[in-house]
Write a protein that holds these residues in place. Structure first.
Motif, PDB file in Angstrom:
ATOM      1  N   SER A   1       1.341   6.147  -3.029  1.00  0.00           N
ATOM      2  CA  SER A   1       0.447   7.234  -2.631  1.00  0.00           C
ATOM      3  C   SER A   1       1.218   8.529  -2.717  1.00  0.00           C
ATOM      4  O   SER A   1       2.442   8.557  -2.677  1.00  0.00           O
TER       5      SER A   1
ATOM      6  N   TYR B   1      -6.752  -6.055   2.186  1.00  0.00           N
ATOM      7  CA  TYR B   1      -6.709  -5.040   3.237  1.00  0.00           C
ATOM      8  C   TYR B   1      -6.090  -3.775   2.657  1.00  0.00           C
ATOM      9  O   TYR B   1      -4.928  -3.446   2.877  1.00  0.00           O
ATOM     10  N   SER B   2      -6.919  -3.133   1.867  1.00  0.00           N
ATOM     11  CA  SER B   2      -6.484  -1.922   1.161  1.00  0.00           C
ATOM     12  C   SER B   2      -6.417  -0.749   2.129  1.00  0.00           C
ATOM     13  O   SER B   2      -6.803  -0.839   3.299  1.00  0.00           O
TER      14      SER B   2
ATOM     15  N   PRO C   1      -2.386  -7.240   0.605  1.00  0.00           N
ATOM     16  CA  PRO C   1      -2.624  -5.798   0.472  1.00  0.00           C
ATOM     17  C   PRO C   1      -3.838  -5.464  -0.388  1.00  0.00           C
ATOM     18  O   PRO C   1      -4.430  -4.379  -0.216  1.00  0.00           O
ATOM     19  N   HIS C   2      -4.232  -6.356  -1.285  1.00  0.00           N
ATOM     20  CA  HIS C   2      -5.405  -6.054  -2.116  1.00  0.00           C
ATOM     21  C   HIS C   2      -6.701  -6.267  -1.340  1.00  0.00           C
ATOM     22  O   HIS C   2      -7.716  -5.619  -1.604  1.00  0.00           O
TER      23      HIS C   2
ATOM     24  N   ARG D   1       0.828  -1.209   0.000  1.00  0.00           N
ATOM     25  CA  ARG D   1       0.000   0.000   0.000  1.00  0.00           C
ATOM     26  C   ARG D   1       0.872   1.273   0.000  1.00  0.00           C
ATOM     27  O   ARG D   1       0.473   2.304   0.518  1.00  0.00           O
TER      28      ARG D   1
ATOM     29  N   HIS E   1      -8.261   1.880   2.086  1.00  0.00           N
ATOM     30  CA  HIS E   1      -9.632   2.228   2.495  1.00  0.00           C
ATOM     31  C   HIS E   1     -10.127   1.305   3.608  1.00  0.00           C
ATOM     32  O   HIS E   1     -10.705   1.768   4.607  1.00  0.00           O
TER      33      HIS E   1
END
Length: 427
Positions: free
Chosen positions: A57, A88-89, A85-86, A54, A91
């Motif tokens: 950014s 538990y993004s 990670p996909h 993640r 968001h």
């Protein structure tokens, strides 16, 4: 690790020291070893490194290490979110952090103080009566009787020359007798107990200067009240320190007349056997009106007399009821009383003790104690009691010729003591 200490503290406090992963809640301080150890881990929501989970950014490097971008987890769940990670993004983790910290805040937040109720100004009537006069002197003399020989001494008192309304309270302490009567006079009622030549006079201020003297003075006053009540068939329960009515006739209810707060003559039960409503059959106990009656010093020269209504319970009007059950019965009865009913009972006692007069007088021969019957009022601003709205009228008795004459006589006893002393000696 580059995360500032301040941000670490904020994260630990807002997370409550437990794992934020939904359904986990593991405590992140392990106390099983001899020394506590921290097992929690700070996971970045937006990755600390841009190539990490993640991490892609536009967030600055500084903001990545702030508590707002951190979630506190156990080691197991830290690995789970970084391995997926996909799932538990950013968001999802932000929502997980917000939900968890909200739960912690709700569980630890202090309740808001209640909104203050508007105050009302009322006249609160105490259960105390003003004592307008107390004796000026205590008299004492050595005697041959000990503290526990009060009954023997009582049999030796000379009652033949004492008016019926005169009270003879006395104390025996350390082979001395203490009384309000002038023990220096040869004709005093205690002359067979103590030699008048050995007697001496002590001003009340000096006698009450130490705690033991004050206790003895109050004991004499309370003993006088016991005699005042005894003439009216009201007995003293020494164990519970209360006075209670006794039956006039064995096995029969007792009633007493009195003047109500609206100045109306009526009567009420003072000793009675409660009946079952369904059958009219008497219950296995009797109730007696009772009260704690006591003197209290409020200031250097200020005294009051308190009335605290109670109940006394017996099996048949005489035999004491099992004390194991008395407290529950009495508490239940008193719990139903609002202020007007409680003060109504106080009014009954002051009316009974005074005979419906503005005051009652304890006569000690040359000295007196005078207790006024008006309840002492106090103006207060308070929230009040919502369910207790019935007003209370503090009935003030007016003097008649008899009560006024009794007051003049009682007030003049102390003032004329020296003037009349020589006359008494001549007799």
């Amino acid at each position: 690790m580059s995360i500032p200490l301040q941000e670490q503290k904020i994260l630990a406090l807002t997370s409550g020291g437990v794992c934020a992963f939904l359904g986990c809640g593991e405590a992140l301080v392990n106390n099983e070893a001899s020394e506590p150890s921290i097992i929690g881990q700070m996971a970045h929501i937006v990755g600390q490194q841009r190539q990490g989970p993640r991490g892609r950014s536009e967030m600055s490097d500084t903001d990545r290490d702030k508590a707002t971008n951190l979630v506190l987890l156990c080691g197991k769940h830290h690995k789970v979110i970084d391995d997926h990670p996909h799932v538990y993004s950013v968001h999802v983790l932000r929502q997980m952090k917000a939900d968890h910290e909200q739960r912690i805040a709700s569980a630890t937040r202090r309740p808001k103080p209640p909104t203050p109720k508007p105050l009302v100004t009322e006249t609160v009537h105490s259960t105390m009566l003003r004592v307008s006069q107390i004796p000026k002197f205590i008299y004492s003399a050595p005697c041959d009787y000990g503290d526990r020989q009060k009954q023997e001494v009582a049999k030796l008192l000379s009652y033949d020359k004492v008016p019926r309304d005169e009270s003879l309270p006395f104390l025996l302490r350390e082979r001395h007798i203490f009384a309000f009567q002038n023990l220096t006079q040869y004709s005093n009622p205690f002359s067979k107990v103590a030699n008048p030549l050995d007697a001496f006079e002590i001003p009340i201020e000096d006698f009450c200067a130490d705690p033991e003297g004050k206790r003895r003075f109050v004991s004499l006053l309370n003993s006088a009240i016991a005699k005042h009540c005894g003439h009216r068939r009201v007995r003293f329960d020494r164990e519970h320190h209360r006075y209670y009515f006794v039956p006039i006739e064995k096995g029969k209810d007792r009633t007493e007349s009195y003047r109500t707060l609206t100045d109306r003559s009526t009567s009420r039960n003072v000793v009675w056997n409660p009946k079952r409503k369904s059958t009219g059959e008497g219950r296995p106990f009797w109730l007696h009106l009772a009260a704690d009656l006591s003197f209290h010093q409020m200031g250097e020269k200020e005294w009051c007399f308190s009335i605290r209504p109670e109940r006394h319970v017996t099996k048949d009007g005489e035999t004491p009821y099992n004390p194991k059950y008395v407290g529950r019965k009495v508490t239940k009865l008193k719990a139903r009383m609002f202020n007007d009913a409680y003060l109504g009972e106080v009014h009954f006692w002051r009316d009974f003790l005074s005979g419906g007069k503005p005051r009652f007088i304890l006569n000690f021969g040359r000295q007196s104690a005078i207790i006024e019957t008006e309840l002492l009022p106090i103006e207060v601003a308070w929230e009040g009691i919502p369910a207790d709205t019935k007003s209370f009228s503090n009935q003030v008795y007016e003097d008649d010729l008899f009560s006024f004459g009794a007051l003049q006589s009682a007030s003049g006893r102390d003032d004329n003591e020296e003037e009349n002393f020589d006359d008494d000696e001549d007799e």
